[in-house]
Write an enzyme that holds these catalytic residues in place. Structure first.
Site, short mmCIF file in Angstrom:
data_model
loop_
_atom_site.label_atom_id
_atom_site.label_comp_id
_atom_site.label_asym_id
_atom_site.label_seq_id
_atom_site.Cartn_x
_atom_site.Cartn_y
_atom_site.Cartn_z
N HIS A 410 0.81 -1.21 0.00
CA HIS A 410 0.00 0.00 0.00
C HIS A 410 0.85 1.27 0.00
CE1 HIS A 410 -3.76 1.84 -0.18
NE2 HIS A 410 -4.36 1.35 0.89
N ASP A 414 -1.78 2.36 -4.72
CA ASP A 414 -3.00 2.88 -4.10
C ASP A 414 -4.13 1.87 -4.23
OD1 ASP A 414 -1.71 5.23 -3.45
OD2 ASP A 414 -2.32 6.24 -5.31
#
Length: 438
Positions: A410, A414
């Site tokens: 992450h 995204d």
């Protein structure tokens, strides 16, 4: 007479340390030049270190599981005449092998060596056994845990044998494969089974085993822990209707030419990934935490998580984007077999840019795969199952469904981009003709 001190050599480019996996000798052994002394491990490759001299083993420095720095003296050998200099002695280059071979060769190395006959008490020859004499079993205290290698313990478990009942003739009473053979030949297995309680499995289980985590399993543990500790995983699961894809797969398998491999779903997913990843370059990348740099790749070097006898390995299909679906299937099969049999090279086990993992029929409904660092994404395949679904006209019809369970770094990918990548794969897999369209 002198002592040759064998130092841990450089067993690979840039390697500064190695882990002792298994000793093939012990103090007091006579050893000949080129005899294998020890197996050591760096990354995912296990290397045999042969002796550059002949003599008697005086001392071993280190235990299995110890991490030893290059240049450290690990074996001392008493030799006749002048002691050669290790730096000047051109020792044979160690032959790399994969961890799977260690388990196979462990059986041979554990066979008890013939003890020299004592002059004062000559031993009579035993009846039709190939060995000249049988080593004496070491006494074991009540409740003392028997010593045995993992291979011997697994054999005992598979044969329903209590290792506590097996006399051990190896060093310190270690139980060898020959001890197991002798125990079974003497009817010991039947006796153990007869005294083990009900055949319906109602007897209490009292055994336990503690073993040091070394070798490939240690590397797997370290890598998995580091990945989960340092990478914030973003998991995304999507349901895919693979009814049409499965029909196409079965048709292609039924009509494939001689020499073409049988297709699984993995080459279809790999081909779809190669088409989708140019739009999501952060998912086909490696992130270097130390330099804080992200390297995005145009080629797709696709890792295939593969279960082996010694643990999870990830052989790499290089330039998957340049391979046909048949070539991908052949390469997946070749690499998986090489990993399972211990023949995969270091180059075949490194350099992946993204990984596919699949548990096949055991894939479950969903999973949360761990990213293969330094990659930024991993795509997990779950099992196919026929489920009722509404068609375009609102009627219930049976459809073959499968989940993709994926994880993303992450920090680099995204959530929106991760979901968009999986949706792109979903669109192609549900309309399989588009996988092959430009």
């Amino acid at each position: 007479m002198g002592v040759f001190k064998f130092k841990l050599p450089d067993v690979g480019e840039g390697v500064t340390e190695a882990e002792i996996v298994e000793w093939r000798i012990k103090a007091g052994d006579d050893i000949a030049e080129d005899d294998n002394m020890v197996d050591v491990m760096t990354d995912k490759a296990t290397v045999e270190l042969p002796s550059p001299v002949s003599g008697k083993v005086k001392a071993l420095n280190g235990e299995p599981g110890d991490i030893i720095a290059t240049g450290t003296v690990i074996v001392e050998i008493e030799v006749e005449g002048d002691v050669p200099n290790q730096e000047e002695e051109a020792a044979p280059e160690p032959e790399p092998k994969q961890p799977e071979k260690v388990a196979e060769e462990a059986k041979a190395s554990e066979a008890p060596k013939e003890e020299p006959e004592e002059k004062s008490e000559p031993k009579p020859e035993p009846a039709p056994k190939p060995a000249a004499s049988a080593p004496k079993a070491a006494a074991r205290e009540d409740g003392e845990r028997p010593l045995a290698s993992p291979a011997v313990r697994k054999r005992a478990l598979d044969s329903d044998i209590d290792l506590g009942a097996v006399p051990g003739t190896g060093p310190a009473g270690r139980i060898t494969h020959q001890d197991m053979d002798d125990f079974i030949a003497s009817g010991g297995r039947l006796a153990a089974a007869a005294g083990g309680g009900s055949s319906r499995g109602l007897a209490k289980r009292t055994g336990e085993e503690t073993s040091k985590i070394i070798g490939l399993r240690r590397k797997i543990a370290e890598n998995m822990a580091k990945s989960k500790r340092t990478i914030p995983h973003f998991a995304y699961v999507e349901e895919i209707d693979v009814t049409d894809l499965e029909s196409l797969r079965q048709h292609l398998n039924a009509t494939r030419k001689d020499g073409q491999p049988k297709l699984t779903i993995l080459p279809f997913l790999m081909t779809a990934l190669c088409r989708a990843l140019p739009d999501f370059p952060a998912a086909n990348a490696n992130y270097d935490e130390e330099s804080n740099e992200l390297t995005r790749f145009e080629p797709v070097h696709c890792g295939i998580a593969t279960a082996t006898q010694n643990g999870l390995m990830v052989p790499v299909v290089r330039h998957a984007e340049a391979l046909s679906i048949w070539d991908q299937a052949a390469e997946i099969s070749r690499l998986a077999e090489a990993a399972r049999t211990g023949k995969a090279t270091k180059d075949e086990l490194t350099g992946s840019t993204i990984t596919i993992t699949s548990l096949g029929a055991m894939g479950g409904v969903a999973s949360t795969p761990v990213i293969n660092a330094p990659e930024t994404a991993i795509i997990g395949v779950n099992k196919m199952q026929e489920l009722p679904r509404y068609d375009a006209k609102g009627r219930v019809a049976p459809r073959l469904m499968m989940n993709l369970s994926s994880s993303f770094d992450h920090r680099m990918v995204d959530g929106y981009d991760a979901a968009s990548l999986i949706q792109a794969l979903k669109a192609m897999l549900e309309n399989p003709a588009t996988i092959f369209m430009e």
